[in-house]
Write a protein that holds these residues in place. Structure first.
Motif, PDB file in Angstrom:
ATOM      1  N   UNK A  66       0.868  -1.165   0.000  1.00 27.36           N
ATOM      2  CA  UNK A  66       0.000   0.000   0.000  1.00 27.36           C
ATOM      3  C   UNK A  66       0.905   1.216   0.000  1.00 27.36           C
ATOM      4  N   UNK A  67       0.588   2.189  -0.812  1.00 24.20           N
ATOM      5  CA  UNK A  67       1.412   3.395  -0.920  1.00 24.20           C
ATOM      6  C   UNK A  67       0.533   4.619  -0.709  1.00 24.20           C
ATOM      7  N   UNK A  68       0.958   5.478   0.217  1.00 24.44           N
ATOM      8  CA  UNK A  68       0.299   6.761   0.432  1.00 24.44           C
ATOM      9  C   UNK A  68       1.011   7.813  -0.396  1.00 24.44           C
ATOM     10  N   UNK A  69       0.259   8.637  -1.090  1.00 28.47           N
ATOM     11  CA  UNK A  69       0.832   9.642  -1.992  1.00 28.47           C
ATOM     12  C   UNK A  69       0.290  11.026  -1.632  1.00 28.47           C
ATOM     13  N   UNK A  70       1.219  11.992  -1.499  1.00 26.83           N
ATOM     14  CA  UNK A  70       0.844  13.394  -1.356  1.00 26.83           C
ATOM     15  C   UNK A  70       1.158  14.079  -2.674  1.00 26.83           C
ATOM     16  N   UNK A  71       0.211  14.854  -3.163  1.00 23.19           N
ATOM     17  CA  UNK A  71       0.367  15.564  -4.430  1.00 23.19           C
ATOM     18  C   UNK A  71       0.725  17.028  -4.177  1.00 23.19           C
ATOM     19  N   UNK A  72       1.343  17.643  -5.178  1.00 20.63           N
ATOM     20  CA  UNK A  72       1.697  19.055  -5.048  1.00 20.63           C
ATOM     21  C   UNK A  72       0.553  19.980  -5.459  1.00 20.63           C
ATOM     22  N   UNK A  73      -0.457  19.444  -6.136  1.00 20.57           N
ATOM     23  CA  UNK A  73      -1.622  20.233  -6.542  1.00 20.57           C
ATOM     24  C   UNK A  73      -2.886  19.481  -6.145  1.00 20.57           C
ATOM     25  N   UNK A  74      -4.019  20.143  -6.239  1.00 18.12           N
ATOM     26  CA  UNK A  74      -5.284  19.552  -5.785  1.00 18.12           C
ATOM     27  C   UNK A  74      -6.043  18.823  -6.886  1.00 18.12           C
ATOM     28  N   UNK A  75      -5.350  18.357  -7.903  1.00 15.42           N
ATOM     29  CA  UNK A  75      -6.008  17.625  -8.996  1.00 15.42           C
ATOM     30  C   UNK A  75      -6.100  16.134  -8.655  1.00 15.42           C
ATOM     31  N   UNK A  76      -6.755  15.828  -7.550  1.00 14.69           N
ATOM     32  CA  UNK A  76      -6.793  14.483  -6.989  1.00 14.69           C
ATOM     33  C   UNK A  76      -7.411  13.454  -7.927  1.00 14.69           C
ATOM     34  N   UNK A 126       3.849  15.843 -10.443  1.00 16.72           N
ATOM     35  CA  UNK A 126       3.078  16.442  -9.362  1.00 16.72           C
ATOM     36  C   UNK A 126       2.990  15.623  -8.094  1.00 16.72           C
ATOM     37  N   UNK A 127       3.836  14.602  -7.969  1.00 19.50           N
ATOM     38  CA  UNK A 127       3.851  13.834  -6.729  1.00 19.50           C
ATOM     39  C   UNK A 127       4.876  14.469  -5.798  1.00 19.50           C
ATOM     40  N   UNK A 128       4.432  14.829  -4.614  1.00 12.92           N
ATOM     41  CA  UNK A 128       5.310  15.444  -3.620  1.00 12.92           C
ATOM     42  C   UNK A 128       6.080  14.381  -2.839  1.00 12.92           C
ATOM     43  N   UNK A 129       5.334  13.481  -2.177  1.00 17.51           N
ATOM     44  CA  UNK A 129       5.961  12.431  -1.377  1.00 17.51           C
ATOM     45  C   UNK A 129       5.169  11.145  -1.504  1.00 17.51           C
ATOM     46  N   UNK A 130       5.844  10.053  -1.213  1.00 22.60           N
ATOM     47  CA  UNK A 130       5.203   8.740  -1.149  1.00 22.60           C
ATOM     48  C   UNK A 130       5.671   8.040   0.128  1.00 22.60           C
ATOM     49  N   UNK A 131       4.820   7.210   0.665  1.00 22.70           N
ATOM     50  CA  UNK A 131       5.194   6.375   1.795  1.00 22.70           C
ATOM     51  C   UNK A 131       4.674   4.978   1.510  1.00 22.70           C
ATOM     52  N   UNK A 132       5.559   4.010   1.628  1.00 25.47           N
ATOM     53  CA  UNK A 132       5.233   2.633   1.286  1.00 25.47           C
ATOM     54  C   UNK A 132       4.957   1.813   2.539  1.00 25.47           C
ATOM     55  N   UNK A 133       3.887   1.038   2.494  1.00 24.98           N
ATOM     56  CA  UNK A 133       3.533   0.128   3.574  1.00 24.98           C
ATOM     57  C   UNK A 133       3.560  -1.287   3.001  1.00 24.98           C
ATOM     58  N   UNK A 134       4.570  -2.052   3.370  1.00 19.70           N
ATOM     59  CA  UNK A 134       4.690  -3.425   2.894  1.00 19.70           C
ATOM     60  C   UNK A 134       3.732  -4.295   3.702  1.00 19.70           C
ATOM     61  N   UNK A 135       2.962  -5.089   3.020  1.00 14.12           N
ATOM     62  CA  UNK A 135       2.033  -6.004   3.687  1.00 14.12           C
ATOM     63  C   UNK A 135       2.779  -7.301   3.964  1.00 14.12           C
ATOM     64  N   UNK A 136       3.072  -7.545   5.236  1.00 13.36           N
ATOM     65  CA  UNK A 136       3.760  -8.786   5.616  1.00 13.36           C
ATOM     66  C   UNK A 136       2.804  -9.952   5.730  1.00 13.36           C
ATOM     67  N   UNK A 137       1.638  -9.700   6.303  1.00  7.88           N
ATOM     68  CA  UNK A 137       0.634 -10.744   6.466  1.00  7.88           C
ATOM     69  C   UNK A 137      -0.725 -10.092   6.317  1.00  7.88           C
ATOM     70  N   UNK A 138      -1.536 -10.626   5.432  1.00  8.62           N
ATOM     71  CA  UNK A 138      -2.873 -10.083   5.199  1.00  8.62           C
ATOM     72  C   UNK A 138      -3.918 -11.146   5.510  1.00  8.62           C
ATOM     73  N   UNK A 139      -5.071 -10.691   5.910  1.00 13.10           N
ATOM     74  CA  UNK A 139      -6.190 -11.580   6.187  1.00 13.10           C
ATOM     75  C   UNK A 139      -7.327 -11.201   5.245  1.00 13.10           C
ATOM     76  N   UNK A 140      -7.860 -12.185   4.563  1.00 14.74           N
ATOM     77  CA  UNK A 140      -8.961 -11.979   3.612  1.00 14.74           C
ATOM     78  C   UNK A 140      -8.556 -11.108   2.429  1.00 14.74           C
TER      79      UNK A 140
END
Length: 147
Positions: A66-76, A126-140
C-alpha cells in the motif's frame, strides 16, 4: 442505475463467482432470467465485475503493498485516474487524512518496488511524497491479477 435489495442479494450470492444463475434464482425466489438480466445490467453499468481473485502470498515472489501519496496540486481525481492505469496498480483511491491518494500495488519477480518507482511512478508529474507500507501478512486479501 438504481440498486435495489434484489441487486444487493444477487451481488452477495456472487461472492462465489462460479455459482449458477439458476441456484441464485432458486435461493432468492426469482427467475433465472431475472438474475441473468440484472447481472448483465450491473456489469454494463460498471457496478459489478466478475473475476478470479487470488491471495498474493500464495504465489511465489508475489507481494502487495500500500502506498500513500501526497500531491503538489489539488487535482486528486485526475492523478488518481492516471495512477490507476500504471502497471501493477490494483486500486487507487482519493482519501482524507495525511495522504491525497492511497494505492494498492501488486509485485512479482522482476517487477518490485524499485521497478514500480523507477518505471511507473516516475512518469507521474506532481507527486510530492510517497510512503510505502509493505504487507507482511494479510487476512482476507484477494486481488485480481493485474500484471
Amino acid at each position: 442505475m438504481k440498486i435495489d435489495d434484489v441487486n444487493i442479494e444477487i451481488i452477495k450470492e456472487l461472492r462465489n463467482g462460479r455459482q449458477s444463475f439458476k441456484k441464485i434464482a432458486d435461493k432468492l425466489g426469482i427467475t433465472e432470467n431475472t438474475v441473468r438480466t440484472r447481472v448483465n445490467k450491473l456489469r454494463e453499468e460498471g457496478v459489478l465485475d466478475i473475476c478470479g481473485l487470488f491471495d498474493p502470498a500464495c504465489l511465489p515472489g508475489h507481494q502487495s503493498v500500500i502506498i500513500g501519496i501526497k500531491l503538489s496540486a489539488a487535482n486528486l481525481v485526475e492523478k488518481g485516474e492516471e495512477i490507476s492505469k500504471l502497471m501493477g496498480v490494483i486500486s487507487a483511491s482519493v482519501v482524507t487524512g495525511r495522504y491525497d491518494l492511497i494505492i494498492q500495488v501488486l509485485f512479482k519477480p522482476g517487477f518490485g518496488l524499485l521497478e514500480f518507482y523507477t518505471n511507473e511512478i516516475s512518469k507521474v508529474q506532481g507527486i510530492n511524497t510517497v510512503e510505502t507500507f509493505v504487507i507482511y501478512k494479510a487476512y482476507n486479501l484477494k486481488v485480481p491479477y493485474v500484471l
